[in-house]
Design a protein around this motif. Sequence first.
Motif, PDB file in Angstrom:
ATOM      1  N   CYS A  19      11.157 119.888  47.748  1.00  0.00           N
ATOM      2  CA  CYS A  19       9.685 119.349  48.225  1.00  0.00           C
ATOM      3  C   CYS A  19       9.500 117.934  47.375  1.00  0.00           C
ATOM      4  CB  CYS A  19       8.582 120.452  47.694  1.00  0.00           C
ATOM      5  SG  CYS A  19       8.796 120.560  45.702  1.00  0.00           S
ATOM      6  N   THR A  20      10.275 117.732  46.271  1.00  0.00           N
ATOM      7  CA  THR A  20       9.872 116.526  45.671  1.00  0.00           C
ATOM      8  C   THR A  20      10.999 115.342  46.045  1.00  0.00           C
ATOM      9  OG1 THR A  20       9.179 118.061  43.676  1.00  0.00           O
ATOM     10  CG2 THR A  20       9.856 115.473  43.310  1.00  0.00           C
ATOM     11  N   PRO A  21      10.497 114.177  46.691  1.00  0.00           N
ATOM     12  CA  PRO A  21      11.528 113.255  47.235  1.00  0.00           C
ATOM     13  C   PRO A  21      12.035 112.445  46.052  1.00  0.00           C
ATOM     14  CG  PRO A  21       8.968 112.745  47.605  1.00  0.00           C
ATOM     15  CD  PRO A  21       9.056 113.921  46.833  1.00  0.00           C
ATOM     16  N   PRO A  22      13.116 111.440  46.298  1.00  0.00           N
ATOM     17  CA  PRO A  22      13.671 111.351  47.546  1.00  0.00           C
ATOM     18  C   PRO A  22      14.722 112.054  47.807  1.00  0.00           C
ATOM     19  CG  PRO A  22      14.537 109.792  45.553  1.00  0.00           C
ATOM     20  CD  PRO A  22      13.451 110.702  45.196  1.00  0.00           C
ATOM     21  N   LEU A  23      15.162 112.368  49.069  1.00  0.00           N
ATOM     22  CA  LEU A  23      16.036 113.400  49.700  1.00  0.00           C
ATOM     23  C   LEU A  23      17.498 113.075  49.005  1.00  0.00           C
ATOM     24  CD1 LEU A  23      16.733 115.748  51.484  1.00  0.00           C
ATOM     25  CD2 LEU A  23      16.927 114.093  53.502  1.00  0.00           C
ATOM     26  N   VAL A  78       9.736 133.223  56.151  1.00  0.00           N
ATOM     27  CA  VAL A  78       8.631 133.140  55.211  1.00  0.00           C
ATOM     28  C   VAL A  78       8.223 131.937  54.676  1.00  0.00           C
ATOM     29  CG1 VAL A  78       8.990 135.538  54.282  1.00  0.00           C
ATOM     30  CG2 VAL A  78      10.064 133.784  53.164  1.00  0.00           C
ATOM     31  N   GLN A  79       7.232 131.430  54.092  1.00  0.00           N
ATOM     32  CA  GLN A  79       6.903 130.292  53.569  1.00  0.00           C
ATOM     33  C   GLN A  79       8.343 129.590  52.800  1.00  0.00           C
ATOM     34  OE1 GLN A  79       3.729 130.711  50.584  1.00  0.00           O
ATOM     35  NE2 GLN A  79       3.524 128.523  50.334  1.00  0.00           N
ATOM     36  N   GLY A  80       8.409 128.264  53.031  1.00  0.00           N
ATOM     37  CA  GLY A  80       9.278 127.659  52.159  1.00  0.00           C
ATOM     38  C   GLY A  80      10.664 127.797  52.838  1.00  0.00           C
ATOM     39  N   MET A  81      11.126 128.646  53.949  1.00  0.00           N
ATOM     40  CA  MET A  81      12.332 128.393  54.638  1.00  0.00           C
ATOM     41  C   MET A  81      12.539 127.120  55.372  1.00  0.00           C
ATOM     42  SD  MET A  81      13.393 132.143  55.970  1.00  0.00           S
ATOM     43  CE  MET A  81      14.034 133.472  55.166  1.00  0.00           C
ATOM     44  N   ASN A  82      11.324 126.676  55.794  1.00  0.00           N
ATOM     45  CA  ASN A  82      11.652 125.324  56.410  1.00  0.00           C
ATOM     46  C   ASN A  82      12.283 124.283  55.555  1.00  0.00           C
ATOM     47  OD1 ASN A  82       8.906 125.752  55.220  1.00  0.00           O
ATOM     48  ND2 ASN A  82       8.253 123.545  56.199  1.00  0.00           N
ATOM     49  N   VAL A  83      11.722 124.276  54.392  1.00  0.00           N
ATOM     50  CA  VAL A  83      12.125 123.230  53.469  1.00  0.00           C
ATOM     51  C   VAL A  83      13.581 123.424  52.872  1.00  0.00           C
ATOM     52  CG1 VAL A  83      11.587 121.791  51.140  1.00  0.00           C
ATOM     53  CG2 VAL A  83       9.662 122.758  52.907  1.00  0.00           C
ATOM     54  N   LEU A  84      13.863 124.805  52.618  1.00  0.00           N
ATOM     55  CA  LEU A  84      15.036 125.147  52.250  1.00  0.00           C
ATOM     56  C   LEU A  84      16.163 124.995  53.260  1.00  0.00           C
ATOM     57  CD1 LEU A  84      14.369 128.520  50.535  1.00  0.00           C
ATOM     58  CD2 LEU A  84      15.136 126.330  49.506  1.00  0.00           C
ATOM     59  N   SER A  85      15.847 125.006  54.586  1.00  0.00           N
ATOM     60  CA  SER A  85      16.575 124.795  55.801  1.00  0.00           C
ATOM     61  C   SER A  85      17.057 123.139  55.967  1.00  0.00           C
ATOM     62  CB  SER A  85      16.235 125.307  57.097  1.00  0.00           C
ATOM     63  OG  SER A  85      15.275 124.460  57.607  1.00  0.00           O
ATOM     64  N   ALA A  86      15.883 122.543  55.549  1.00  0.00           N
ATOM     65  CA  ALA A  86      16.145 120.702  55.648  1.00  0.00           C
ATOM     66  C   ALA A  86      17.417 120.156  55.083  1.00  0.00           C
ATOM     67  CB  ALA A  86      14.689 120.224  55.200  1.00  0.00           C
ATOM     68  N   PRO A  87      17.717 120.445  53.937  1.00  0.00           N
ATOM     69  CA  PRO A  87      18.892 119.844  53.272  1.00  0.00           C
ATOM     70  C   PRO A  87      20.331 120.084  54.014  1.00  0.00           C
ATOM     71  CG  PRO A  87      17.758 120.702  51.406  1.00  0.00           C
ATOM     72  CD  PRO A  87      16.914 121.109  52.707  1.00  0.00           C
ATOM     73  N   PHE A  88      20.314 121.357  54.409  1.00  0.00           N
ATOM     74  CA  PHE A  88      21.551 121.562  55.316  1.00  0.00           C
ATOM     75  C   PHE A  88      21.434 121.012  56.618  1.00  0.00           C
ATOM     76  CE2 PHE A  88      20.896 125.514  52.618  1.00  0.00           C
ATOM     77  CZ  PHE A  88      22.179 125.713  51.872  1.00  0.00           C
ATOM     78  N   LEU A  89      20.504 121.089  57.362  1.00  0.00           N
ATOM     79  CA  LEU A  89      20.503 120.345  58.702  1.00  0.00           C
ATOM     80  C   LEU A  89      20.751 118.801  58.608  1.00  0.00           C
ATOM     81  CD1 LEU A  89      17.545 122.061  60.285  1.00  0.00           C
ATOM     82  CD2 LEU A  89      19.883 121.947  61.409  1.00  0.00           C
ATOM     83  N   PHE A  90      20.229 118.098  57.343  1.00  0.00           N
ATOM     84  CA  PHE A  90      20.489 116.869  57.112  1.00  0.00           C
ATOM     85  C   PHE A  90      21.854 116.770  56.807  1.00  0.00           C
ATOM     86  CE2 PHE A  90      20.738 112.988  54.510  1.00  0.00           C
ATOM     87  CZ  PHE A  90      19.868 112.228  55.347  1.00  0.00           C
ATOM     88  N   THR A  91      22.533 117.368  55.968  1.00  0.00           N
ATOM     89  CA  THR A  91      24.058 117.138  55.356  1.00  0.00           C
ATOM     90  C   THR A  91      25.081 117.639  56.286  1.00  0.00           C
ATOM     91  OG1 THR A  91      23.015 117.589  53.045  1.00  0.00           O
ATOM     92  CG2 THR A  91      25.448 117.980  53.375  1.00  0.00           C
TER      93      THR A  91
END
Length: 306
Positions: free
Chosen positions: A222-226, A136-149
Amino acid sequence: MSTPTQVYDSLLALLTPTASWGRHRSHSEVSDGLKRIRRIVLTEGIPEPGRPPLRPRIWKLMLKIDSLNADEYLRWVTMGPSAVSTKIKNDTFRTLATDTQFKGKVKEDMLIRLLEAFVWKNHVGSERDGLPFTYVQGMNVLSAPFLFTLPSQLEAFACFSTFIEQSCPLYVQPTLVGVHKGLKLLDQCLKIVDPELFDHLRSKNLSAELYAFPSVLTLCACTPPLEEVLQLWDFLLAFGVHLNILCVIAQLLLLRQDIMDSPSPMKLLRTFPPLNARPIIGVTVALVKDIPEDLYRELVAHPFSS
């Protein structure tokens, strides 16, 4: 105030050896260790970068990830595109698109692979009890910190799956029921902690649904910086996703005078100012005591219980 090196050494001592958590320590030792780690996260933050980096280990600890199943993950990955593959790809290329640090480390195919695997995992397991999951919408952003960290895609998948399924399952249902509940609770909490600001926003026909939807949907990712997002997520993983609602209110309060002075507050709130995690966390913690007990119970439950 401790130095970053002292904070790092304290956390490292609590985390070493990670493998002993829950296996060779008593329940009281584990509980005490977790409390001490949470206290450091709250008062000092996780010093990063460090060698070895501590954030991945702390995130896995908070999510209770103590084992990984590589064979199972490979099974989901090798199943290829899912029925919602087009929907996933329509979102992944936009994920944190302006963050060069993120784009340099996390490629789009990594996002696609993780999200497709998550969909297959829950499609194949859909006969089990519990809430259904898809993309669903938003899952791409929720996954981002995990893939980065996390240091590997396998670890990122394990953390992301556990986080979605246990910490905020109602945020990723097709109707986004948890998100909409969170937005209503945001209005209720703001009315209590700052009625003047609430009334000013309402006089401009602004409810949380209109200005806070992205911040609630993505837990402020959704609000930078990461690097500030990661510090805020340290706090949310340690103390609960529900506190993101108060984190959004904290951002409003830090911007309060500009909002009150503006004849068109939506122009300010369409894009929130750059995230500054430590002040936001400080204000959030102070707000907790102002929320009535029954409302706070609703706040705690809303990401996972209707």
